[in-house]
Design a protein around this motif. Structure first.
Motif, mmCIF file in Angstrom:
data_model
loop_
_atom_site.group_PDB
_atom_site.id
_atom_site.type_symbol
_atom_site.label_atom_id
_atom_site.label_comp_id
_atom_site.label_asym_id
_atom_site.label_seq_id
_atom_site.Cartn_x
_atom_site.Cartn_y
_atom_site.Cartn_z
ATOM 1 N N SER A 51 -8.738 11.334 -8.030
ATOM 2 C CA SER A 51 -7.487 10.429 -7.702
ATOM 3 C C SER A 51 -6.885 9.920 -8.918
ATOM 4 C CB SER A 51 -8.208 9.260 -6.853
ATOM 5 O OG SER A 51 -9.114 8.503 -7.275
ATOM 6 N N THR A 52 -7.594 9.827 -10.090
ATOM 7 C CA THR A 52 -6.910 9.411 -11.204
ATOM 8 C C THR A 52 -5.736 10.303 -11.596
ATOM 9 O OG1 THR A 52 -8.708 10.231 -12.530
ATOM 10 C CG2 THR A 52 -9.022 8.046 -11.927
ATOM 11 N N LEU A 53 -5.739 11.380 -11.005
ATOM 12 C CA LEU A 53 -4.673 12.301 -11.604
ATOM 13 C C LEU A 53 -3.097 11.944 -10.864
ATOM 14 C CD1 LEU A 53 -6.632 15.800 -11.178
ATOM 15 C CD2 LEU A 53 -5.774 14.739 -13.213
ATOM 16 N N GLY A 54 -3.328 10.839 -10.191
ATOM 17 C CA GLY A 54 -2.124 10.444 -9.664
ATOM 18 C C GLY A 54 -1.399 11.562 -8.794
ATOM 19 N N PRO A 55 -0.203 11.406 -8.556
ATOM 20 C CA PRO A 55 0.705 12.304 -7.680
ATOM 21 C C PRO A 55 1.217 13.726 -8.671
ATOM 22 C CG PRO A 55 2.126 10.576 -8.406
ATOM 23 C CD PRO A 55 0.566 10.083 -9.114
ATOM 24 N N VAL B 199 5.090 15.639 -9.161
ATOM 25 C CA VAL B 199 5.756 15.424 -10.325
ATOM 26 C C VAL B 199 6.008 16.665 -11.389
ATOM 27 C CG1 VAL B 199 5.546 14.423 -12.810
ATOM 28 C CG2 VAL B 199 5.023 13.266 -10.813
ATOM 29 N N VAL B 200 4.898 17.774 -11.008
ATOM 30 C CA VAL B 200 5.042 18.916 -11.801
ATOM 31 C C VAL B 200 6.161 19.748 -11.092
ATOM 32 C CG1 VAL B 200 3.825 21.305 -12.116
ATOM 33 C CG2 VAL B 200 2.601 19.011 -12.775
ATOM 34 N N GLN C 265 4.953 6.805 -11.603
ATOM 35 C CA GLN C 265 4.579 6.821 -9.934
ATOM 36 C C GLN C 265 3.183 6.590 -9.548
ATOM 37 O OE1 GLN C 265 6.691 10.493 -8.468
ATOM 38 N NE2 GLN C 265 7.729 10.836 -10.226
ATOM 39 N N THR C 266 2.214 6.305 -10.275
ATOM 40 C CA THR C 266 0.913 5.696 -9.823
ATOM 41 C C THR C 266 0.992 4.540 -9.080
ATOM 42 O OG1 THR C 266 0.489 4.768 -11.928
ATOM 43 C CG2 THR C 266 0.018 6.986 -11.602
ATOM 44 N N GLY D 95 -3.483 4.478 -4.803
ATOM 45 C CA GLY D 95 -4.078 5.757 -5.216
ATOM 46 C C GLY D 95 -5.590 5.950 -5.767
ATOM 47 N N LEU D 96 -5.972 4.756 -6.123
ATOM 48 C CA LEU D 96 -7.031 4.733 -6.654
ATOM 49 C C LEU D 96 -8.493 4.159 -5.709
ATOM 50 C CD1 LEU D 96 -6.683 2.927 -10.004
ATOM 51 C CD2 LEU D 96 -6.760 5.369 -9.606
ATOM 52 N N GLY D 97 -8.067 4.699 -4.374
ATOM 53 C CA GLY D 97 -9.130 4.295 -3.352
ATOM 54 C C GLY D 97 -9.675 3.074 -3.399
ATOM 55 N N VAL D 98 -11.242 3.228 -3.283
ATOM 56 C CA VAL D 98 -11.843 2.164 -3.042
ATOM 57 C C VAL D 98 -11.963 0.942 -4.320
ATOM 58 C CG1 VAL D 98 -14.388 1.292 -3.028
ATOM 59 C CG2 VAL D 98 -13.625 3.128 -1.398
ATOM 60 N N PHE D 99 -11.913 1.740 -5.477
ATOM 61 C CA PHE D 99 -11.836 0.854 -6.799
ATOM 62 C C PHE D 99 -10.391 0.266 -6.701
ATOM 63 C CE2 PHE D 99 -9.977 0.661 -11.168
ATOM 64 C CZ PHE D 99 -11.069 -0.078 -11.387
ATOM 65 N N GLY D 100 -9.291 0.720 -6.353
ATOM 66 C CA GLY D 100 -8.044 0.122 -6.349
ATOM 67 C C GLY D 100 -8.076 -1.072 -5.077
ATOM 68 N N ARG D 101 -8.800 -0.996 -4.132
ATOM 69 C CA ARG D 101 -8.680 -2.147 -3.120
ATOM 70 C C ARG D 101 -9.685 -2.899 -3.638
ATOM 71 N NH1 ARG D 101 -11.186 0.582 1.993
ATOM 72 N NH2 ARG D 101 -11.184 -1.615 2.449
#
Length: 345
Positions: free
Chosen positions: A10-14, A18-19, A75-76, A80-86
């Motif tokens: 998930s740390t790769l972001g979108p 972007v690519v 764009q992050t 996007g960081l799931g449980v950690f972000g919450r």
């Protein structure tokens, strides 16, 4: 075995969006980085931090963009960081959020790194410090990490907030101006850790969504300690096996090469722990099979193929040996009212 940290996909972001928007090929990027493209659909999967670095470096080269990660970071989001972000976003104040992030980062999201807060007069320097020895792609990783840190502060200070300045360690002088433009603030070149700098009064900012979250479920909290310890050889090998399973049935030779251990050395060290490579592979297959049965509507045949079984019946027999019931019955017992009776294949 090569020492390395681990991070969630998930740390790769979108990264794919972007690519593609920049005219690159995400398939070619993952192939050159020797990583399974299925990581994009498996955000909780762990991968070695050095592989994360390498993927960002390969992407930068694919797009001929030395500040790619600074562009990706725009764009992050915390979501996007799931449980950690919450967990971080539910803190009552920014100070508590920063403390949560620093305490839980090495257990929930990424180890071999830490977040450190230092006060310099009226300024706060919140730094991202990496202990993994890998160098290639390190700067790209730090640019991306800085954006996630900015996202944390913005949750409390508002979407338009920008740090007073950013410090990036090892940033070539030629990249200072384009990085500043993408970050939207002055970028300094530092010899120590990369950091964002802001007024200390922001630490008392109150969460605008205070009281709206439901907290984390027990199953989510259980993930806090699933990153392997540096001395846990079976745990570290299991990460590599599960990563390989996204693309192919991993072989002992392949896992040995990825871990930096000779085949016989790997077998000997596992034997000393009372384990074998077959034990680790079987356990990884069980975990992935359960996740696929729980989280997808894929047929048993599709799941069998994804796990490297040539015949779905071989998978069904193996699953019944593990669990005591066939996968079709196991799925029905799990959600008796949610799934209609359907054919297995």
């Amino acid at each position: 075995m090569q020492q390395t940290g681990y991070t969630r996909a998930s740390t790769l972001g979108p990264i794919a969006e972007v690519v593609t928007a920049a005219g690159g090929s995400i398939e070619r990027v993952f192939r050159r980085a020797d990583l399974p493209l299925a990581l994009l659909d498996s955000p909780d999967t762990l991968l070695p931090l050095r592989d994360h670095f390498r993927l960002l470096m390969v992407t930068s080269r694919e797009l001929h963009d030395e500040v790619f990660a600074a562009r990706l970071g725009r764009q992050t989001s915390m979501a996007g960081l799931g449980v950690f972000g919450r967990w971080v976003a539910q803190a009552p104040t920014l100070l508590e959020a920063i403390q949560r992030a620093g305490t839980s980062l090495p257990h929930m999201l990424q180890n071999a790194t830490q977040l450190v807060v230092r006060r310099h007069g009226d300024e706060i320097h919140w730094s991202y410090e990496v202990y993994d020895p890998a160098r290639d792609g390190r700067l790209q990783n730090e640019m991306l990490a800085i954006w996630y840190m900015i996202a944390v502060v913005r949750h409390f200070a508002g979407a338009r907030w920008r740090p007073d300045r950013i410090i990036l360690s090892g940033l070539p002088s030629r990249l200072r101006c384009p990085t500043s433009a993408l970050m939207g603030t002055d970028t300094a070149i530092g010899n120590a850790a990369s950091a964002i700098v802001f007024d200390r009064r922001l630490l008392t900012s109150v969460n605008p969504d205070l009281g709206q979250g439901d907290g984390l479920a027990a199953s989510e909290l259980g993930r806090i300690f699933d990153l392997p310890d540096p001395e846990d050889l079976p745990g570290r090998l299991s990460v590599l096996i599960e990563l390989e399973l996204l693309d192919r049935r991993p072989t002992l030779a392949r896992i040995g090469a990825r871990s930096g251990l000779a085949r016989r050395t790997l077998q000997r060290r596992l034997s000393a722990a009372g384990l074998s490579y077959g034990d680790l592979l079987r356990n990884a297959l069980q975990r992935r099979a359960v996740r696929l049965l729980c989280q997808t509507d894929r047929s048993i045949g599709d799941i069998a193929a994804m796990l490297g079984y040539d015949d779905p019946s071989h998978f069904s027999r193996a699953f019944e040996r593990w669990s005591g019931v066939a996968p079709t019955r196991w799925r029905r017992l799990l959600e008796p009212r949610a799934r209609p009776e359907t054919s297995s294949f």
